[in-house]
Motif scaffolding. Sequence first.
Motif, PDB file in Angstrom:
ATOM      1  N   ARG A  23       0.837  -1.200   0.000  1.00 51.92           N
ATOM      2  CA  ARG A  23       0.000   0.000   0.000  1.00 51.92           C
ATOM      3  C   ARG A  23       0.875   1.254   0.000  1.00 51.92           C
ATOM      4  O   ARG A  23       2.084   1.191   0.220  1.00 51.92           O
ATOM      5  N   MET A  40      -0.998  -5.311   1.617  1.00 54.44           N
ATOM      6  CA  MET A  40      -2.348  -5.856   1.490  1.00 54.44           C
ATOM      7  C   MET A  40      -2.240  -7.292   1.008  1.00 54.44           C
ATOM      8  O   MET A  40      -1.451  -7.591   0.110  1.00 54.44           O
ATOM      9  N   TYR A  93      -9.976  -3.359  -8.126  1.00 56.22           N
ATOM     10  CA  TYR A  93     -10.168  -3.455  -6.682  1.00 56.22           C
ATOM     11  C   TYR A  93      -9.291  -2.434  -5.942  1.00 56.22           C
ATOM     12  O   TYR A  93      -9.748  -1.751  -5.022  1.00 56.22           O
ATOM     13  N   LEU A  94      -8.029  -2.327  -6.342  1.00 55.86           N
ATOM     14  CA  LEU A  94      -7.127  -1.382  -5.678  1.00 55.86           C
ATOM     15  C   LEU A  94      -7.668   0.047  -5.767  1.00 55.86           C
ATOM     16  O   LEU A  94      -7.541   0.814  -4.810  1.00 55.86           O
ATOM     17  N   THR A 106     -10.743   0.949  -5.674  1.00 60.25           N
ATOM     18  CA  THR A 106     -11.810   1.101  -4.677  1.00 60.25           C
ATOM     19  C   THR A 106     -11.255   1.302  -3.281  1.00 60.25           C
ATOM     20  O   THR A 106     -11.960   1.771  -2.390  1.00 60.25           O
ATOM     21  N   LYS A 107      -9.995   0.957  -3.089  1.00 58.36           N
ATOM     22  CA  LYS A 107      -9.345   1.085  -1.784  1.00 58.36           C
ATOM     23  C   LYS A 107      -8.396   2.278  -1.723  1.00 58.36           C
ATOM     24  O   LYS A 107      -7.640   2.424  -0.767  1.00 58.36           O
ATOM     25  N   GLN A 134      -5.831   2.789  -3.618  1.00 53.54           N
ATOM     26  CA  GLN A 134      -4.465   2.310  -3.827  1.00 53.54           C
ATOM     27  C   GLN A 134      -4.107   2.206  -5.315  1.00 53.54           C
ATOM     28  O   GLN A 134      -3.205   1.459  -5.687  1.00 53.54           O
ATOM     29  N   GLU A 148     -10.771 -10.479   0.898  1.00 55.76           N
ATOM     30  CA  GLU A 148      -9.800  -9.677   1.660  1.00 55.76           C
ATOM     31  C   GLU A 148      -9.233 -10.506   2.803  1.00 55.76           C
ATOM     32  O   GLU A 148      -9.976 -11.119   3.556  1.00 55.76           O
ATOM     33  N   CYS A 181      -6.558  -4.672   4.224  1.00 55.87           N
ATOM     34  CA  CYS A 181      -7.362  -4.240   3.080  1.00 55.87           C
ATOM     35  C   CYS A 181      -8.330  -3.107   3.429  1.00 55.87           C
ATOM     36  O   CYS A 181      -9.107  -2.687   2.592  1.00 55.87           O
ATOM     37  N   ASP A 182      -8.247  -2.598   4.658  1.00 52.60           N
ATOM     38  CA  ASP A 182      -9.164  -1.517   5.062  1.00 52.60           C
ATOM     39  C   ASP A 182      -8.581  -0.159   4.791  1.00 52.60           C
ATOM     40  O   ASP A 182      -7.478   0.019   4.430  1.00 52.60           O
TER      41      ASP A 182
END
Length: 87
Positions: free
Chosen positions: A12, A18, A41-42, A44-45, A47, A82, A86-87
């Motif tokens: 991260r 992650m 996906y990254l 959405t986080k 990242q 996850e 991953c938070d």
Amino acid sequence: MEVAVWDTYVTRKDGKVMHFDIIVPADLTDEKIILAYGREYLKTKGQEGQPLTSEESKYCHTEKIKSTWEADIREKGYFISEMENCD
């Protein structure tokens, strides 16, 4: 349905690693598509831009689909499980 599990570790922006699995239909073998799912996906986080290549994500195994994964796989083509940070 059989699914393939891709074990993934991405550093991260804050330096933590992650750990998540990219789960796709077992007949999907195109690594470029699978890594693109991981990049989606990254984003959405928060990242996006972090390295995600075949060095960070590797095919692990095949297993039977779990009911909790099915809707995402049918809708988006993949499910993210996850594991850590991953938070």
